[in-house]
Structures are given as structure tokens and as C-alpha cells.
Design a protein around this motif. Structure first.
Motif, PDB file in Angstrom:
ATOM      1  N   PHE A  73      34.229  43.814  30.911  1.00 30.73           N
ATOM      2  CA  PHE A  73      33.150  42.427  30.279  1.00 30.73           C
ATOM      3  C   PHE A  73      33.859  41.841  31.747  1.00 30.73           C
ATOM      4  CE2 PHE A  73      36.660  41.652  27.481  1.00 30.73           C
ATOM      5  CZ  PHE A  73      36.408  40.208  28.327  1.00 30.73           C
ATOM      6  N   SER A  74      33.020  40.652  32.529  1.00 29.56           N
ATOM      7  CA  SER A  74      33.365  39.940  32.915  1.00 29.56           C
ATOM      8  C   SER A  74      33.463  38.224  32.985  1.00 29.56           C
ATOM      9  CB  SER A  74      32.534  39.438  34.427  1.00 29.56           C
ATOM     10  OG  SER A  74      31.608  39.160  33.756  1.00 29.56           O
ATOM     11  N   LEU A  75      34.812  37.750  33.139  1.00 28.43           N
ATOM     12  CA  LEU A  75      34.801  36.431  32.594  1.00 28.43           C
ATOM     13  C   LEU A  75      34.815  35.546  33.610  1.00 28.43           C
ATOM     14  CD1 LEU A  75      37.603  36.841  30.740  1.00 28.43           C
ATOM     15  CD2 LEU A  75      35.060  36.305  29.637  1.00 28.43           C
ATOM     16  N   ALA A  76      33.938  34.548  33.602  1.00 26.48           N
ATOM     17  CA  ALA A  76      34.118  33.329  34.912  1.00 26.48           C
ATOM     18  C   ALA A  76      35.047  32.343  35.498  1.00 26.48           C
ATOM     19  CB  ALA A  76      32.784  32.005  34.795  1.00 26.48           C
ATOM     20  N   GLY A  77      35.249  31.896  35.960  1.00 25.77           N
ATOM     21  CA  GLY A  77      36.643  30.740  36.430  1.00 25.77           C
ATOM     22  C   GLY A  77      37.706  32.393  36.931  1.00 25.77           C
ATOM     23  N   PRO A  78      38.692  31.201  37.050  1.00 28.23           N
ATOM     24  CA  PRO A  78      38.499  29.787  36.862  1.00 28.23           C
ATOM     25  C   PRO A  78      37.893  29.342  38.235  1.00 28.23           C
ATOM     26  CG  PRO A  78      40.793  30.914  37.424  1.00 28.23           C
ATOM     27  CD  PRO A  78      40.456  31.594  36.874  1.00 28.23           C
ATOM     28  N   ASP A  79      37.913  28.048  37.933  1.00 30.85           N
ATOM     29  CA  ASP A  79      37.273  26.982  39.613  1.00 30.85           C
ATOM     30  C   ASP A  79      35.761  27.943  40.044  1.00 30.85           C
ATOM     31  OD1 ASP A  79      38.586  25.360  39.414  1.00 30.85           O
ATOM     32  OD2 ASP A  79      40.356  26.324  40.570  1.00 30.85           O
ATOM     33  N   THR A  80      35.956  28.821  40.881  1.00 29.11           N
ATOM     34  CA  THR A  80      34.568  29.400  40.994  1.00 29.11           C
ATOM     35  C   THR A  80      34.938  31.082  41.174  1.00 29.11           C
ATOM     36  OG1 THR A  80      35.298  29.500  43.753  1.00 29.11           O
ATOM     37  CG2 THR A  80      34.107  27.389  42.812  1.00 29.11           C
ATOM     38  N   GLY A  81      35.859  31.239  41.141  1.00 23.16           N
ATOM     39  CA  GLY A  81      36.338  32.755  40.649  1.00 23.16           C
ATOM     40  C   GLY A  81      36.289  33.192  39.332  1.00 23.16           C
ATOM     41  N   SER A  82      36.293  34.657  39.509  1.00 19.84           N
ATOM     42  CA  SER A  82      35.769  35.272  38.120  1.00 19.84           C
ATOM     43  C   SER A  82      37.105  36.818  37.212  1.00 19.84           C
ATOM     44  CB  SER A  82      34.880  36.019  38.293  1.00 19.84           C
ATOM     45  OG  SER A  82      34.594  36.799  39.176  1.00 19.84           O
ATOM     46  N   ARG A  83      36.565  37.089  36.173  1.00 21.11           N
ATOM     47  CA  ARG A  83      37.523  37.672  35.994  1.00 21.11           C
ATOM     48  C   ARG A  83      36.890  39.035  35.652  1.00 21.11           C
ATOM     49  NH1 ARG A  83      39.895  34.379  32.278  1.00 21.11           N
ATOM     50  NH2 ARG A  83      37.602  32.893  32.777  1.00 21.11           N
ATOM     51  N   LEU A  84      37.521  40.583  36.442  1.00 20.78           N
ATOM     52  CA  LEU A  84      36.966  42.071  35.343  1.00 20.78           C
ATOM     53  C   LEU A  84      37.869  42.263  34.469  1.00 20.78           C
ATOM     54  CD1 LEU A  84      34.891  43.675  36.148  1.00 20.78           C
ATOM     55  CD2 LEU A  84      36.058  44.802  37.801  1.00 20.78           C
ATOM     56  N   VAL A  85      37.591  41.717  33.203  1.00 21.46           N
ATOM     57  CA  VAL A  85      38.410  42.477  32.730  1.00 21.46           C
ATOM     58  C   VAL A  85      38.521  43.852  31.779  1.00 21.46           C
ATOM     59  CG1 VAL A  85      38.881  41.917  29.569  1.00 21.46           C
ATOM     60  CG2 VAL A  85      38.235  40.313  31.625  1.00 21.46           C
ATOM     61  N   ILE A  86      39.490  44.714  31.753  1.00 25.22           N
ATOM     62  CA  ILE A  86      39.404  46.066  31.045  1.00 25.22           C
ATOM     63  C   ILE A  86      40.490  46.571  29.733  1.00 25.22           C
ATOM     64  CG2 ILE A  86      39.351  48.926  31.589  1.00 25.22           C
ATOM     65  CD1 ILE A  86      38.703  46.273  34.324  1.00 25.22           C
ATOM     66  N   ASP A  87      40.042  46.325  28.745  1.00 22.34           N
ATOM     67  CA  ASP A  87      40.394  46.317  27.526  1.00 22.34           C
ATOM     68  C   ASP A  87      40.720  47.633  27.246  1.00 22.34           C
ATOM     69  OD1 ASP A  87      40.437  43.842  27.164  1.00 22.34           O
ATOM     70  OD2 ASP A  87      39.078  43.391  26.041  1.00 22.34           O
ATOM     71  N   VAL A  88      41.655  48.528  26.816  1.00 20.76           N
ATOM     72  CA  VAL A  88      41.495  49.946  25.976  1.00 20.76           C
ATOM     73  C   VAL A  88      42.433  49.810  24.808  1.00 20.76           C
ATOM     74  CG1 VAL A  88      42.715  52.326  26.451  1.00 20.76           C
ATOM     75  CG2 VAL A  88      42.027  51.088  28.408  1.00 20.76           C
ATOM     76  N   ALA A  89      41.748  50.508  23.761  1.00 24.12           N
ATOM     77  CA  ALA A  89      42.582  49.814  22.483  1.00 24.12           C
ATOM     78  C   ALA A  89      43.387  51.303  22.258  1.00 24.12           C
ATOM     79  CB  ALA A  89      41.050  50.916  21.619  1.00 24.12           C
ATOM     80  N   HIS A  90      44.258  50.350  21.270  1.00 26.31           N
ATOM     81  CA  HIS A  90      45.594  51.272  20.649  1.00 26.31           C
ATOM     82  C   HIS A  90      45.202  52.735  20.696  1.00 26.31           C
ATOM     83  CE1 HIS A  90      47.467  47.016  20.681  1.00 26.31           C
ATOM     84  NE2 HIS A  90      47.172  47.857  22.194  1.00 26.31           N
ATOM     85  N   PHE A  91      43.851  52.412  19.088  1.00 23.97           N
ATOM     86  CA  PHE A  91      43.615  53.616  18.073  1.00 23.97           C
ATOM     87  C   PHE A  91      42.781  53.512  18.549  1.00 23.97           C
ATOM     88  CE2 PHE A  91      47.514  52.010  16.943  1.00 23.97           C
ATOM     89  CZ  PHE A  91      48.413  53.360  16.735  1.00 23.97           C
ATOM     90  N   TRP A  92      41.182  54.857  18.131  1.00 24.44           N
ATOM     91  CA  TRP A  92      40.178  55.238  17.901  1.00 24.44           C
ATOM     92  C   TRP A  92      40.031  54.702  16.532  1.00 24.44           C
ATOM     93  CZ3 TRP A  92      36.263  56.705  20.734  1.00 24.44           C
ATOM     94  CH2 TRP A  92      37.039  57.357  21.846  1.00 24.44           C
TER      95      TRP A  92
END
Length: 181
Positions: free
Chosen positions: A162-181
Motif C-alpha cells: 500500500f502507499s502512504l502520503a507524506g512527508p510533505d509532497t512525498g509518499s511511501r510505498l510500503v510492503i509488509d510480509v507476515a511472520h506466519f500464515w
């Protein structure tokens, strides 16, 4: 009297077995996560440039964050047999039992060809020693407006993007990988 005892024992056994019989199986997902491990993609292009890569640990997952200097455009994140370098197609060696290829539809260079992200060590973008899921994050390059990273993980586990806005005019692409199923 003997018949009565036999029936009484049969009834008690039937009732007793109903009381101790297990209920229907209900496997709750780990930490409530229902992400899955199939490809996740957003086809949009971006004018943003990649500026940083960082990682973090959370209770239920490990997180990789790609910082951009504008809004997140598109991306493709998928498990692959081997991550390859942009442009050359050469393999990127990674530790782990499964490999995520992360492609951000954003270059790591500006319009004049100057690097906006130049990792000190392309083979170890961040220190993931002690992480529960991550084994290695490596740079696979930036070519023709796309930047690719390889993420070695301990097994093919569910992930989300998913993506998050900020900081300022920037943004972040986030990748979360679970520890288990």
C-alpha cells in the motif's frame, strides 16, 4: 433391570461424547492477516523519484518502505524464483527461501540522469539481522523509469502493498510480509 442399565449407559455415552466432541474447526488467520501471497500490482506511472529504502519490525510482520519525492505511481510485487537486475537481467543473489521482486514505477535518478538514490551497499540496503521474516534487501537497479529491489524472506509468506502520503509532497510505498500464515 439389566436392559435399563444398558440403555442408561448407551444414553450417557452418547450424551457424554457429544459434550466432549470438538466443535467445528475455525482457523483464525495469524494476527488477523488475510493478505495472501499472489502478485500485487498497480499499473500507473509516476513522476516521483525513489529517494530511500528502509525497513522495520512489527509484531505480526516485517516492513520495507520505499520513500519517493512525489506521489506513488505504480508498482509490482511478486514472488519469483530469482530476482534479476534491471537492464542486464543478471541474477541478484539473495539469502532466504523465497524471493520478492519489488518494482516501483519510479526511477532512482532525476531528469538529468543524476542519482536520487544511490545505496552505500547494493547487496545490503538495510541491516535486517534479527528480523523474523526478512533475510536480505538488495538493489537490483533502476532502468527506463523503473526501480527494482530484491527481498529475500525465510519462506513464501503472505504480504500486502500500500502507499502512504507524506512527508510533505512525498509518499511511501510500503510492503509488509507476515511472520506466519
Amino acid at each position: 433391570m439389566k436392559t435399563f442399565r444398558v440403555w442408561l449407559i448407551a444414553i450417557l455415552m452418547a450424551v457424554g461424547s457429544g459434550l466432549v466432541a470438538p466443535g467445528p474447526a475455525s482457523a483464525a488467520p495469524y494476527c488477523g492477516l488475510v493478505w495472501g501471497s499472489l502478485v500485487k500490482a498497480e499499473p500507473a506511472l509516476s513522476q516521483a523519484k525513489l529517494t530511500n529504502v528502509r525497513t522495520g519490525q512489527h509484531y505480526c510482520f516485517d516492513r520495507l518502505v520505499i520513500d519517493l519525492n512525489g506521489p506513488v505511481g505504480g508498482y509490482t510485487v511478486r514472488y519469483v524464483p530469482q530476482v534479476t537486475q534491471d537492464g542486464s537481467g543478471l541474477p541478484v543473489p539473495l539469502r532466504g527461501q523465497a524471493f520478492l521482486q519489488i518494482t516501483a514505477n519510479a526511477p532512482a535518478y532525476d531528469d538529468n540522469g543524476n542519482a536520487t538514490y544511490n545505496p552505500a551497499n547494493p547487496n545490503e540496503l538495510t541491516d535486517v539481522n534479527g528480523y523474523q521474516t526478512f533475510r536480505q534487501a538488495a538493489w537490483a537497479g533502476s532502468f527506463e523509469g523503473y526501480s527494482t529491489l530484491g527481498l529475500g524472506v525465510r519462506a513464501r509468506l503472505p504480504f500486502r502493498v500500500f502507499s502512504l502520503a507524506g512527508p510533505d509532497t512525498g509518499s511511501r510505498l510500503v510492503i509488509d510480509v507476515a511472520h506466519f500464515w
